[in-house]
Design an enzyme around this catalytic site. Structure first.
Site, PDB file in Angstrom:
ATOM      1  N   VAL A   1      38.591  27.299  41.733  1.00 17.29           N
ATOM      2  CA  VAL A   1      37.237  27.772  41.183  1.00 17.29           C
ATOM      3  C   VAL A   1      37.329  28.411  39.911  1.00 17.29           C
ATOM      4  CG1 VAL A   1      34.665  28.482  41.584  1.00 17.29           C
ATOM      5  CG2 VAL A   1      35.842  27.215  43.522  1.00 17.29           C
ATOM      6  N   CYS A   2      37.126  28.148  38.732  1.00 11.59           N
ATOM      7  CA  CYS A   2      37.436  28.698  37.566  1.00 11.59           C
ATOM      8  C   CYS A   2      36.097  29.825  37.582  1.00 11.59           C
ATOM      9  CB  CYS A   2      37.720  27.960  36.483  1.00 11.59           C
ATOM     10  SG  CYS A   2      39.344  27.335  36.482  1.00 11.59           S
ATOM     11  N   LEU A   3      36.168  30.994  37.281  1.00 13.20           N
ATOM     12  CA  LEU A   3      34.827  31.815  37.092  1.00 13.20           C
ATOM     13  C   LEU A   3      35.441  33.237  36.809  1.00 13.20           C
ATOM     14  CD1 LEU A   3      31.838  31.171  37.652  1.00 13.20           C
ATOM     15  CD2 LEU A   3      32.132  32.430  39.917  1.00 13.20           C
TER      16      LEU A   3
END
Length: 441
Positions: A92-94
């Site tokens: 999850v790119c955050l």
């Protein structure tokens, strides 16, 4: 892990579980609060609408100084990238997680917590996720606009197929052929948490919500089927590459058939609790006597409650099947109505919550065309709280707009539409109320 970290995590979990947000749920095994499972229900009016997206959250001993790690586990067995920022392998790119470079001030701080992480992930599930891909934020060429629509369309299809239909089929033991492809599957890493017994904390929640949103799922399929013929292949996006794609083809006819089968199976499960319940009664199980006692206490309470008029009975003296007859209050939209409402209770209550179905037709934004009531009890283990929540759900005349509670799309459109549409809603509601006395008993 320090006691301070454990207390912090425990408090955050409790706050989310007690909170009013119907689109986020969290759970963990009692023995280890460091490994948390989270469920995000796809936001309305997006291609993720009412999908069930699960994530694994792992806290380190440095929490809350450092952010936890988050892995997406609704990935079609590692085959599907549901968003430019939610990878098929689970990443999850955050910026808040430190997995993506963000602007100054967007990085993690100890003032943030699990809920803010889940809300940030939910915000990625937008109406136009194409824009989440770096370099495509302001892509407005004709080529990009065409791709935006194609990307939304295939996400919508796969959200229904993978996050809703396949999930419920697995819960219900409905077997379908699955592709035999060996890929990394994040879900396998998090399925049991080191225990042989599978950890499925959202099983009942997803079943209940499926019954709520069933009309919306059908409407979505019927509308999307007008745009895509069965067998039409998904279009590949310019930013999709090996191992991070969403490949496949549209099969809305098959999805609809599978959706109907799930609905029928859930209804059969609900009515089957009557037989299971009588078995529990005959075996003198504690849950049977507990429900009998709760029933008697509720009946006594409403004898002295002048604000509500209702009759409450056990069907065939079975404490697992209740019949509630609600009489509409004077000077309200329900005035003069008589509504027979069935409460089916599982022998696994309160781990499995009751199913509530209107046997008397009622045109109402909280009552589905099939009679399923959308409500949320404050105390899940207390049947009195359930009865109170049932009454409140249908009596509230000026509710705040919350699309997650709108289980009758036609009624909701009228209720929150123009002044003329609201008048039409009231007319149809009153008509169903007037008919209710004849249909009730």
């Amino acid at each position: 892990m320090s006691n301070q970290s454990i207390l912090r995590i425990t408090r955050e979990l409790s706050e989310i579980q007690r909170g009013p947000d119907l689109s986020i749920a969290v759970a963990c095994r009692d023995i280890d609060v460091r490994h948390v499972r989270a469920l995000i229900i796809g936001p309305p009016e997006t291609p993720y609408e009412f999908g069930f997206f699960e994530f694994a959250v792992k806290f380190t001993k440095d929490y809350p100084t450092k952010a936890p790690s988050v892995t997406a586990i609704t990935t079609n067995g590692g085959r599907t990238r549901f968003n430019p920022n939610i990878y098929a392998a689970g990443k999850v790119c955050l910026s808040i997680l430190g997995t993506w470079r963000g602007e100054r001030g967007e990085e993690w701080s100890s003032a943030q917590g699990l809920e803010s992480i889940l809300i940030s992930i939910q915000s990625l599930m937008s109406s136009n996720p194409y824009e989440n891909e770096p370099g495509f934020e302001d892509a407005n060429s004709d080529y990009d606009k065409k791709n935006q629509g194609a990307y939304v369309d295939k996400i919508r299809h796969e959200s229904l197929r993978v996050s809703v239909i396949e999930r419920l089929e697995e819960y219900l033991g409905i077997h379908q052929e699955r592709p035999s492809v060996t890929v990394y599957n994040a879900e396998e890493d998090y399925k049991s948490g080191g225990d042989d017994a599978p950890f499925e904390p959202f099983k009942d929640l997803c079943k209940r919500r499926f019954l709520w949103y069933y009309p919306s799922y059908l409407a979505t399929i019927d509308e999307a089927a007008k745009q895509h013929k069965d067998g039409d292949r998904f279009e590949k996006m310019p930013f999709e590459g090996p191992g991070n794609t969403m490949e496949g083809c549209y099969q809305y006819s098959a999805l609809r058939e599978r959706l109907v089968k799930i609905f029928e199976k859930l209804n059969g499960e609900m009515t089957g609790w009557a037989i299971e319940g009588m078995t529990a009664v005959n075996k003198e199980m504690g849950i049977a006597s507990n429900l009998q006692r709760q029933f008697e206490q509720i009946v006594e309470n409403y004898k002295t409650n002048e604000s509500v008029t209702l009759d409450l009975d056990l069907v065939d003296k079975n404490p697992f099947v209740w019949q509630l007859v609600l009489f509409g209050r004077p000077m309200t939209n329900l005035d003069g109505g008589m509504f027979r409402i069935m409460l089916y209770i599982s022998p696994k209550f309160p781990d499995v919550l009751p199913r509530v179905k209107f046997a008397t037709p009622l045109f109402h934004h909280r009552v589905s065309p099939d009679g399923i009531l959308c409500y949320d009890a404050a105390r899940k283990d207390d049947m009195r709280s359930h009865v109170e929540a049932i009454i409140a759900a249908v009596e509230e005349e000026s509710p705040a707009y919350d699309p997650r509670t709108l289980v009758n799309p036609e009624a909701a459109k009228l209720f929150w539409g123009t002044a003329d549409q609201k008048k039409m809603y009231n007319r149809r509601l009153r008509r169903s109320v007037q008919d209710s006395a004849e249909n009730c008993c």
